[in-house]
Design a protein around this motif. Structure first.
Motif, PDB file in Angstrom:
ATOM      1  N   GLU A  48      29.256  34.455  18.595  1.00  0.00           N
ATOM      2  CA  GLU A  48      29.162  32.994  18.509  1.00  0.00           C
ATOM      3  C   GLU A  48      29.591  32.465  17.138  1.00  0.00           C
ATOM      4  O   GLU A  48      30.209  31.402  17.032  1.00  0.00           O
ATOM      5  N   LYS A  49      29.301  33.194  16.075  1.00  0.00           N
ATOM      6  CA  LYS A  49      29.613  32.710  14.735  1.00  0.00           C
ATOM      7  C   LYS A  49      31.107  32.736  14.427  1.00  0.00           C
ATOM      8  O   LYS A  49      31.542  32.119  13.450  1.00  0.00           O
ATOM      9  N   THR A  50      31.897  33.448  15.229  1.00  0.00           N
ATOM     10  CA  THR A  50      33.345  33.441  15.032  1.00  0.00           C
ATOM     11  C   THR A  50      34.028  32.401  15.922  1.00  0.00           C
ATOM     12  O   THR A  50      35.253  32.337  15.958  1.00  0.00           O
ATOM     13  N   ALA A  51      33.247  31.571  16.592  1.00  0.00           N
ATOM     14  CA  ALA A  51      33.803  30.583  17.524  1.00  0.00           C
ATOM     15  C   ALA A  51      34.830  29.644  16.897  1.00  0.00           C
ATOM     16  O   ALA A  51      35.776  29.236  17.582  1.00  0.00           O
ATOM     17  N   PRO A  52      34.716  29.251  15.629  1.00  0.00           N
ATOM     18  CA  PRO A  52      35.746  28.362  15.066  1.00  0.00           C
ATOM     19  C   PRO A  52      37.153  28.943  15.152  1.00  0.00           C
ATOM     20  O   PRO A  52      38.128  28.190  15.316  1.00  0.00           O
ATOM     21  N   ILE A  53      37.291  30.263  15.052  1.00  0.00           N
ATOM     22  CA  ILE A  53      38.608  30.896  15.177  1.00  0.00           C
ATOM     23  C   ILE A  53      39.142  30.687  16.580  1.00  0.00           C
ATOM     24  O   ILE A  53      40.293  30.274  16.793  1.00  0.00           O
ATOM     25  N   ARG A  54      38.309  30.965  17.567  1.00  0.00           N
ATOM     26  CA  ARG A  54      38.690  30.796  18.970  1.00  0.00           C
ATOM     27  C   ARG A  54      38.957  29.333  19.300  1.00  0.00           C
ATOM     28  O   ARG A  54      39.939  29.003  19.973  1.00  0.00           O
ATOM     29  N   ASP A  55      38.091  28.453  18.817  1.00  0.00           N
ATOM     30  CA  ASP A  55      38.226  27.042  19.162  1.00  0.00           C
ATOM     31  C   ASP A  55      39.523  26.448  18.619  1.00  0.00           C
ATOM     32  O   ASP A  55      40.159  25.613  19.277  1.00  0.00           O
ATOM     33  N   ALA A  56      39.919  26.855  17.424  1.00  0.00           N
ATOM     34  CA  ALA A  56      41.172  26.354  16.856  1.00  0.00           C
ATOM     35  C   ALA A  56      42.365  26.825  17.685  1.00  0.00           C
ATOM     36  O   ALA A  56      43.318  26.064  17.917  1.00  0.00           O
ATOM     37  N   LEU A  57      42.322  28.072  18.137  1.00  0.00           N
ATOM     38  CA  LEU A  57      43.389  28.588  18.998  1.00  0.00           C
ATOM     39  C   LEU A  57      43.463  27.789  20.291  1.00  0.00           C
ATOM     40  O   LEU A  57      44.547  27.378  20.727  1.00  0.00           O
ATOM     41  N   MET A 198      34.441  38.232   6.467  1.00  0.00           N
ATOM     42  CA  MET A 198      34.144  37.203   7.454  1.00  0.00           C
ATOM     43  C   MET A 198      33.287  37.773   8.574  1.00  0.00           C
ATOM     44  O   MET A 198      32.333  37.143   9.040  1.00  0.00           O
ATOM     45  N   MET A 199      33.592  38.984   9.007  1.00  0.00           N
ATOM     46  CA  MET A 199      32.816  39.619  10.056  1.00  0.00           C
ATOM     47  C   MET A 199      31.375  39.880   9.598  1.00  0.00           C
ATOM     48  O   MET A 199      30.425  39.729  10.368  1.00  0.00           O
ATOM     49  N   LEU A 200      31.221  40.235   8.331  1.00  0.00           N
ATOM     50  CA  LEU A 200      29.881  40.446   7.786  1.00  0.00           C
ATOM     51  C   LEU A 200      29.084  39.145   7.835  1.00  0.00           C
ATOM     52  O   LEU A 200      27.907  39.129   8.213  1.00  0.00           O
ATOM     53  N   THR A 201      29.730  38.050   7.486  1.00  0.00           N
ATOM     54  CA  THR A 201      29.099  36.731   7.567  1.00  0.00           C
ATOM     55  C   THR A 201      28.717  36.394   8.999  1.00  0.00           C
ATOM     56  O   THR A 201      27.720  35.712   9.253  1.00  0.00           O
ATOM     57  N   ALA A 202      29.523  36.885   9.952  1.00  0.00           N
ATOM     58  CA  ALA A 202      29.270  36.622  11.366  1.00  0.00           C
ATOM     59  C   ALA A 202      28.176  37.509  11.943  1.00  0.00           C
ATOM     60  O   ALA A 202      27.843  37.398  13.125  1.00  0.00           O
TER      61      ALA A 202
END
Length: 257
Positions: A48-57, A198-202
């Motif tokens: 869920e925390k990486t959703a901004p990457i997906r949403d921009a795509l 970034m993955m660690l933050t996620a």
């Protein structure tokens, strides 16, 4: 999920593979499918925390597909939990979708998501690889997000894109994404470290990050963007256009040649 004619949702395609690459493509496919089966129930929550990457795509994807017919048919290869379908279905109420995914557990989550969203009647759910889909079916466009990177042989990777092209109508559009970078450059190591941070933050634990680093070295075909574009082109498409980049992920659109 995605492989030989593979398939899966944005984020898990970023995760490490636990299987061995022993040259047996059938075994490799089965191992990756098993991983997706195990991860399916908590997949969306985990990433869920990486959703901004997906949403921009997905946001840019609507622009790529803007010229499609009102009743367009969309082929989604390796659809995973169906995030791209959920996004497009709410914005294009007459579009229909073929969700192709080898992981039965992922297909189940995808179907449930479509039922909750009220668009399941516009979806065809196909558990299996792309080569098991009826070849008589044709589509106006296709998505293939973070799938082809798991095909290590370049000729097989082009064949994979060729199998998508064969199911598109003349001029049909493919929107695809994969991890891409020139791993022989110093910039790659810097970008990879940023990506893993970034993955660690996620919320990915440190041991998982090291597994991911190792997987990118041997289980994922991380190639220079120009090389990936040439593989797509050899698969029966016009020159791919890079329309998206976030970290290691690159996205292209291209028309069936």
């Amino acid at each position: 999920m995605r492989l030989p004619t593979p398939c899966r949702t944005l984020a898990f395609r970023l995760c490490p593979l636990s299987g061995r690459n022993n040259g047996n493509s059938a075994m490799r496919s089965d191992e990756i499918k098993a991983i997706f089966d195990q991860q399916a129930s908590g997949y969306d929550e985990r990433w869920e925390k990486t959703a901004p990457i997906r949403d921009a795509l997905h946001f840019l994807l609507t622009a790529v597909f803007a010229g499609l017919p009102d009743d367009a048919r969309i082929l989604c290869v390796g659809v995973g939990t169906g995030e791209e379908i959920a996004y497009l279905a709410t914005r294009f109420p007459q579009w229909t979708f073929a969700a192709v995914e080898p992981s039965g557990a992922m297909v189940k989550v995808c179907r449930e998501k479509a039922e909750r969203g009220g668009f399941s009647s516009r979806c065809q759910f196909h558990e299996g690889y792309l080569d098991t889909l009826d070849r008589r079916e044709t589509f106006d466009a296709a998505t293939c997000f973070l799938v082809s990177q798991f095909i290590l042989d370049e000729d097989a990777r082009s064949d994979f894109f060729r199998s998508i092209a064969a199911r598109l109508r003349p001029g049909g559009i493919l929107a695809s994404s994969d991890l891409a970078s020139d791993i022989a450059t110093p910039e790659y190591e810097a970008l990879l470290n940023t990506w893993l941070s970034m993955m660690l933050t996620a919320g990915i634990p440190t041991p998982g990050l090291e597994q991911m680093r190792a997987a990118y070295a041997k289980d994922v075909a991380v190639l220079p963007p120009a090389k990936v574009a040439s593989i797509i082109r050899r698969g029966g498409f016009d020159q791919p256009v890079l329309f998206y980049q976030a970290g290691l992920i690159h996205g292209w659109f291209s028309k069936r040649a």
